[in-house]
Design an enzyme around this catalytic site. Structure first.
Site, PDB file in Angstrom:
ATOM      1  N   ASP A  61      -9.584  -4.700  -5.020  1.00 21.46           N
ATOM      2  CA  ASP A  61      -8.929  -3.511  -4.487  1.00 21.46           C
ATOM      3  C   ASP A  61      -9.227  -2.302  -5.369  1.00 21.46           C
ATOM      4  OD1 ASP A  61      -7.260  -1.704  -3.249  1.00 21.46           O
ATOM      5  OD2 ASP A  61      -5.399  -2.769  -3.722  1.00 21.46           O
ATOM      6  N   SER A 102       0.832  -1.195   0.000  1.00 17.72           N
ATOM      7  CA  SER A 102       0.000   0.000   0.000  1.00 17.72           C
ATOM      8  C   SER A 102       0.873   1.255   0.000  1.00 17.72           C
ATOM      9  CB  SER A 102      -0.964  -0.037   1.187  1.00 17.72           C
ATOM     10  OG  SER A 102      -1.954   0.956   1.085  1.00 17.72           O
TER      11      SER A 102
END
Length: 324
Positions: free
Chosen positions: A266, A167
């Site tokens: 995602d 991330s």
């Protein structure tokens, strides 16, 4: 009677709240856990905490796998944790559990960097700390100083140095690789590979399946505004939107191999694929690989490492690190 309710000046919900008195409240995040110097009971991985720099304060958690040969040299992984640049820690439960699993599977010596967090330390502080940590690691290749870190000196293979993160940490890994493409590391160490897992990239214009309605108010935009309010170009700054006209060429990535991981559910998936395509089209001379896991969401392998999908992904990362 005076009110005891503190006034909020800004917030990034559901993550962080900042009060008028300057205090910061982190609303989510996994708890601190101590290292395991005598080996983690499940994985056999040993860990310890060290200080890299006192000014600024940069620390790290080091991991050493259970070795069958006392003189074995292992790849080195410099890892940057996720959390939107403003929450989580190298010393938190989620990252400690995940690094134990990854180190055990990959047989790497890992250095999990505790970089400074926003909003107390807005970006580019995290980038600066991460680069300093990588410089510190690579300074061990030729080390006459007896105070250098013994795990790196004894077990680290400096011909196999990797960087990686999830991330926000994946974003950091990209930017560190870009910096390594224009600045030399100590002892002329080269980055063998970079792993970007569900990397945080974004931009002012939606791509792929990203919704066009209120795109500028999306959570990904709000994160960047919160952690790097002074960024030139805002959400189109090259650090978060590395693709497009006027951006530094991705051919300059300072690594030999690149692995980008995305997850089917995602919201950052399309950006990761877009990035891979852009690297391939840039003239980058290294190897570029994309690994997608269908049906999973952002950072699933960190949150749920016991699942089969997470185990499969960790094996894929280990293969990337150990495949010469």
């Amino acid at each position: 009677m005076a009110s005891t309710v503190k006034e909020v000046t800004k917030e990034l919900l559901p993550l962080v709240r900042v009060y008028k008195d300057g205090s910061v409240e982190r609303l989510v995040g996994s708890p601190y856990v101590p290292p395991s110097p005598d080996q983690d009971p499940e994985t056999g991985v040993s860990s310890k905490d060290i200080t890299i720099s006192h000014n600024p304060v940069i620390s790290a958690r080091l991991y050493l796998p259970k070795l069958t040969q006392s003189d074995k040299k292992c790849p080195i992984l410099v890892y940057f944790h996720g959390g939107g640049f403003c929450i989580e820690s190298s010393f938190s439960f989620l990252d400690h559990r995940y690094l134990n699993a990854l180190v055990s599977q990959s047989q790497v010596v890992a250095v999990s960097v505790e970089y400074r967090l926003a909003p107390e330390h807005p970006l580019p502080a995290a980038y600066q700390d991460s680069w300093a940590a990588l410089q510190w690691v690579t300074s061990h290749k030729i080390a006459e100083d007896p105070n250098k870190e013994p795990w790196l000196l004894k077990y680290g293979d400096f011909d196999r140095v990797f960087i990686g993160g999830d991330s926000a940490g994946g974003n950091i890994a990209h930017n560190i690789a870009m910096q390594a493409g224009v600045e030399s590391l100590p002892n002329d160490v080269k980055i063998a590979g970079a792993i970007l897992s569900h990397p945080y990239f974004w931009g002012s214009r939606p791509i792929g399946s990203e919704p066009s309605d209120n795109h500028e108010k999306s959570f990904s935009c709000l994160v960047w505004e919160f952690v790097y309010p002074s960024a030139s170009g805002g959400i189109d700054n090259e650090m978060v939107n590395p693709v497009g006209r006027g951006k530094p060429s991705l051919a300059k990535l300072g690594c030999s191999r690149l692995l980008v991981c995305v997850a089917g559910k995602d919201s950052l998936r399309d950006r990761g694929i877009w990035y891979v395509d852009a690297v391939k089209e840039s003239g980058f001379e290294g190897e570029v690989e994309l690994f997608e896991v269908e049906g999973e969401d952002h950072a699933f392998h960190v949150f749920y490492p016991e699942t089969q999908s997470a185990k499969d992904m960790i094996r894929r990362l280990a293969f990337f690190i150990n495949c010469r």
